[in-house]
Scaffold this motif. Sequence first.
Motif, PDB file in Angstrom:
ATOM      1  N   HIS A 122      68.139  45.210  14.764  1.00 26.58           N
ATOM      2  CA  HIS A 122      67.738  44.255  14.614  1.00 26.58           C
ATOM      3  C   HIS A 122      68.465  42.224  13.966  1.00 26.58           C
ATOM      4  O   HIS A 122      69.404  43.108  13.409  1.00 26.58           O
ATOM      5  N   ASP A 123      67.996  41.476  14.864  1.00 27.49           N
ATOM      6  CA  ASP A 123      69.081  40.655  14.769  1.00 27.49           C
ATOM      7  C   ASP A 123      68.566  39.707  13.328  1.00 27.49           C
ATOM      8  O   ASP A 123      67.355  39.407  13.171  1.00 27.49           O
ATOM      9  N   LYS A 124      69.659  39.327  12.344  1.00 32.79           N
ATOM     10  CA  LYS A 124      69.471  39.158  10.709  1.00 32.79           C
ATOM     11  C   LYS A 124      69.768  38.049  10.333  1.00 32.79           C
ATOM     12  O   LYS A 124      69.811  37.078   9.697  1.00 32.79           O
ATOM     13  N   ALA A 125      69.857  37.029  12.163  1.00 31.01           N
ATOM     14  CA  ALA A 125      70.072  35.716  11.839  1.00 31.01           C
ATOM     15  C   ALA A 125      68.921  35.217  12.139  1.00 31.01           C
ATOM     16  O   ALA A 125      68.603  34.652  12.823  1.00 31.01           O
ATOM     17  N   PRO A 126      68.063  34.225  10.782  1.00 31.87           N
ATOM     18  CA  PRO A 126      66.970  33.435  10.614  1.00 31.87           C
ATOM     19  C   PRO A 126      66.694  31.980  12.445  1.00 31.87           C
ATOM     20  O   PRO A 126      65.695  32.206  11.614  1.00 31.87           O
ATOM     21  N   GLY A 142      65.890  50.153  31.757  1.00 33.11           N
ATOM     22  CA  GLY A 142      66.929  50.094  30.878  1.00 33.11           C
ATOM     23  C   GLY A 142      65.269  49.628  29.307  1.00 33.11           C
ATOM     24  O   GLY A 142      65.300  48.545  29.662  1.00 33.11           O
ATOM     25  N   THR A 143      65.028  50.857  29.059  1.00 28.94           N
ATOM     26  CA  THR A 143      63.527  50.567  27.787  1.00 28.94           C
ATOM     27  C   THR A 143      64.388  50.126  26.614  1.00 28.94           C
ATOM     28  O   THR A 143      65.272  50.036  25.826  1.00 28.94           O
ATOM     29  N   ILE A 144      63.665  48.849  26.329  1.00 33.26           N
ATOM     30  CA  ILE A 144      63.539  48.316  24.990  1.00 33.26           C
ATOM     31  C   ILE A 144      62.223  48.667  24.345  1.00 33.26           C
ATOM     32  O   ILE A 144      61.274  48.164  25.058  1.00 33.26           O
ATOM     33  N   TYR A 145      62.508  49.418  23.174  1.00 30.13           N
ATOM     34  CA  TYR A 145      61.244  49.941  21.867  1.00 30.13           C
ATOM     35  C   TYR A 145      60.785  49.610  21.260  1.00 30.13           C
ATOM     36  O   TYR A 145      62.153  49.495  20.200  1.00 30.13           O
ATOM     37  N   VAL A 165      63.878  38.793  18.028  1.00 30.16           N
ATOM     38  CA  VAL A 165      64.958  39.957  17.814  1.00 30.16           C
ATOM     39  C   VAL A 165      64.829  40.031  15.902  1.00 30.16           C
ATOM     40  O   VAL A 165      66.021  40.630  15.501  1.00 30.16           O
ATOM     41  N   GLN A 166      63.822  39.048  15.711  1.00 33.71           N
ATOM     42  CA  GLN A 166      63.560  39.678  13.754  1.00 33.71           C
ATOM     43  C   GLN A 166      62.632  41.158  14.177  1.00 33.71           C
ATOM     44  O   GLN A 166      62.570  41.807  12.520  1.00 33.71           O
ATOM     45  N   TYR A 167      62.162  41.531  14.614  1.00 36.72           N
ATOM     46  CA  TYR A 167      61.755  43.218  14.874  1.00 36.72           C
ATOM     47  C   TYR A 167      62.601  44.639  15.194  1.00 36.72           C
ATOM     48  O   TYR A 167      63.462  43.514  15.781  1.00 36.72           O
ATOM     49  N   LYS A 168      62.557  45.679  14.138  1.00 29.85           N
ATOM     50  CA  LYS A 168      63.695  46.290  15.023  1.00 29.85           C
ATOM     51  C   LYS A 168      63.317  46.851  16.305  1.00 29.85           C
ATOM     52  O   LYS A 168      61.787  46.928  16.582  1.00 29.85           O
ATOM     53  N   HIS A 169      64.059  47.389  17.298  1.00 32.19           N
ATOM     54  CA  HIS A 169      63.658  47.448  18.366  1.00 32.19           C
ATOM     55  C   HIS A 169      64.962  49.112  18.828  1.00 32.19           C
ATOM     56  O   HIS A 169      65.986  48.703  18.161  1.00 32.19           O
ATOM     57  N   ASP A 170      64.468  49.894  19.549  1.00 33.70           N
ATOM     58  CA  ASP A 170      65.163  50.799  19.422  1.00 33.70           C
ATOM     59  C   ASP A 170      65.751  50.065  21.777  1.00 33.70           C
ATOM     60  O   ASP A 170      64.958  49.324  22.086  1.00 33.70           O
ATOM     61  N   ILE A 171      67.145  50.646  21.963  1.00 36.79           N
ATOM     62  CA  ILE A 171      67.447  50.481  23.468  1.00 36.79           C
ATOM     63  C   ILE A 171      67.978  52.506  23.326  1.00 36.79           C
ATOM     64  O   ILE A 171      68.889  52.309  23.248  1.00 36.79           O
TER      65      ILE A 171
END
Length: 211
Positions: A122-126, A142-145, A165-171
Amino acid sequence: MKEPFKILKPIPESMHKELVNIYNRCTTYILHFATAHEKYGEMICDQIWAETDNDQQWIHDNILPYYGLTIDNIAELDYSNKQKNDRSDSFSTGFEPPYSWSKNGINFTRWVAGEAKSMLHHDKAPHIPSKLNIPVINTEHGTIYYPEFDLGFDYKNRHTCLMNVQYKHDILGLEKITSDRAFLSVPLLDETKIDHSKFLSMAEYHNATHV
């Protein structure tokens, strides 16, 4: 936006072909990423900037207005952190993106076959609430989960994804790819500026990808 992602219409085929041409001309402005994953070990991918001012300008003049955006709504990326654990050696030894251009945020992300691995990110840039991911090469399925929501998205038929991008996501599945994958990443300051006619409902997306 509160949703983990939204789906947008793909860019026209002619624009997609030119975007691929721009990507294929990129040889110089390449930043190698390497970050750790507790299960898969080191994850490797590249960030790549357009090679010429003309190519960068074409993206500004064509891709952005197609989605109702202007350069004023594109976020700058912060490259002040030079810790090795956050950036690869290629960055910490002096890599700089082409700051002469009006914004450095727009770039290609490439997952390298044989080197890329599944990741949780996840992106930590607010200041960056979301990013447009526009498929370029080999991005089908190309799955984003998003594990928090048990929801996923893949780039069938070149559909664009607006990611929170503030939520954690799997590629997912990157460790299995046999050809490099790449998409254009456009970090946004305000996703509400997007042309709402470009958004698709899940039903519309399903119909468009099951023809």
